[in-house]
Structures are given as structure tokens and as C-alpha cells.
Design a protein around this motif. Sequence first.
Motif, PDB file in Angstrom:
ATOM      1  N   ARG A  33       0.836  -1.211   0.000  1.00 50.96           N
ATOM      2  CA  ARG A  33       0.000   0.000   0.000  1.00 50.96           C
ATOM      3  C   ARG A  33       0.874   1.266   0.000  1.00 50.96           C
ATOM      4  NH1 ARG A  33      -3.304  -3.527   2.974  1.00 50.96           N
ATOM      5  NH2 ARG A  33      -2.405  -3.038   4.990  1.00 50.96           N
ATOM      6  N   ILE A  34       1.971   1.235   0.714  1.00 49.80           N
ATOM      7  CA  ILE A  34       2.873   2.394   0.780  1.00 49.80           C
ATOM      8  C   ILE A  34       3.633   2.569  -0.539  1.00 49.80           C
ATOM      9  CG2 ILE A  34       4.983   3.293   1.871  1.00 49.80           C
ATOM     10  CD1 ILE A  34       3.947   1.905   4.482  1.00 49.80           C
ATOM     11  N   ALA A  35       4.248   1.498  -1.025  1.00 47.42           N
ATOM     12  CA  ALA A  35       5.124   1.563  -2.205  1.00 47.42           C
ATOM     13  C   ALA A  35       4.361   1.640  -3.521  1.00 47.42           C
ATOM     14  CB  ALA A  35       6.043   0.346  -2.215  1.00 47.42           C
ATOM     15  N   GLN A  36       3.182   1.078  -3.577  1.00 48.09           N
ATOM     16  CA  GLN A  36       2.377   1.027  -4.796  1.00 48.09           C
ATOM     17  C   GLN A  36       3.167   0.514  -6.008  1.00 48.09           C
ATOM     18  OE1 GLN A  36       0.599   4.906  -5.245  1.00 48.09           O
ATOM     19  NE2 GLN A  36      -0.642   4.650  -3.420  1.00 48.09           N
ATOM     20  N   PRO A  37       3.780  -0.683  -5.874  1.00 43.88           N
ATOM     21  CA  PRO A  37       4.545  -1.211  -7.009  1.00 43.88           C
ATOM     22  C   PRO A  37       3.608  -1.554  -8.170  1.00 43.88           C
ATOM     23  CG  PRO A  37       4.256  -2.914  -5.357  1.00 43.88           C
ATOM     24  CD  PRO A  37       3.729  -1.623  -4.764  1.00 43.88           C
ATOM     25  N   GLN A  38       4.113  -1.439  -9.379  1.00 46.65           N
ATOM     26  CA  GLN A  38       3.318  -1.789 -10.558  1.00 46.65           C
ATOM     27  C   GLN A  38       3.287  -3.296 -10.759  1.00 46.65           C
ATOM     28  OE1 GLN A  38       4.717   0.332 -13.955  1.00 46.65           O
ATOM     29  NE2 GLN A  38       4.165   2.320 -13.109  1.00 46.65           N
ATOM     30  N   ARG A  39       4.283  -3.984 -10.225  1.00 46.98           N
ATOM     31  CA  ARG A  39       4.363  -5.433 -10.357  1.00 46.98           C
ATOM     32  C   ARG A  39       5.098  -6.005  -9.152  1.00 46.98           C
ATOM     33  NH1 ARG A  39       7.886  -2.802 -13.010  1.00 46.98           N
ATOM     34  NH2 ARG A  39       6.584  -2.436 -14.809  1.00 46.98           N
TER      35      ARG A  39
END
Length: 84
Positions: A33-39
Motif C-alpha cells: 500500500r505504501i510503495a504502490q509497485p506496478q508489479r
Amino acid sequence: MAYGGAAAAVEEAKKSSSYRVKFRREQFLEMIRIAQPQRIYRVKNVHFFAFDGFVMYCQECTDAELGVRVIEAIEFSNDAWKKS
């Protein structure tokens, strides 16, 4: 498609050191939720992504609960790369 995944992995590796940070399930979901990685990458039961200069990983999650695209990889290692 395979090349795109490999290129993305190289880009992620440029953002991270060889240090890995292991999380329990709830903390890993919070990091997503913090980093919001795309993958997020997965090898067997290990899910991981690069963030803040580290590789974040967890062995307690399923693909379905992560909420982002999961790309299956064949190895999770901090060994130097060498052609096999």
C-alpha cells in the motif's frame, strides 16, 4: 512479453541494493500500500519487489491478495549474475 518482464526486473534491480527485508503477511501488504509497485515478482512461495533501495519480500501471501500484477520468476537470489 517475457522480454518486458526481464527489462522491468533490470529496472527494479537498479533501484535496490543487495539487502533484502523480510516481512510477515500483514506488514508486507502494508508495504505494498505504501510503495504502490506496478508489479510484484514471485518464485515459488516468495513474493518480492524493490522499494526504497531494498528488496521487500514475504513468504506468506497469495497472488490474489496482492492487488497488482504478479510475474513468475525462476530464481530469488542475491548472487552476482553469471551466464549459465
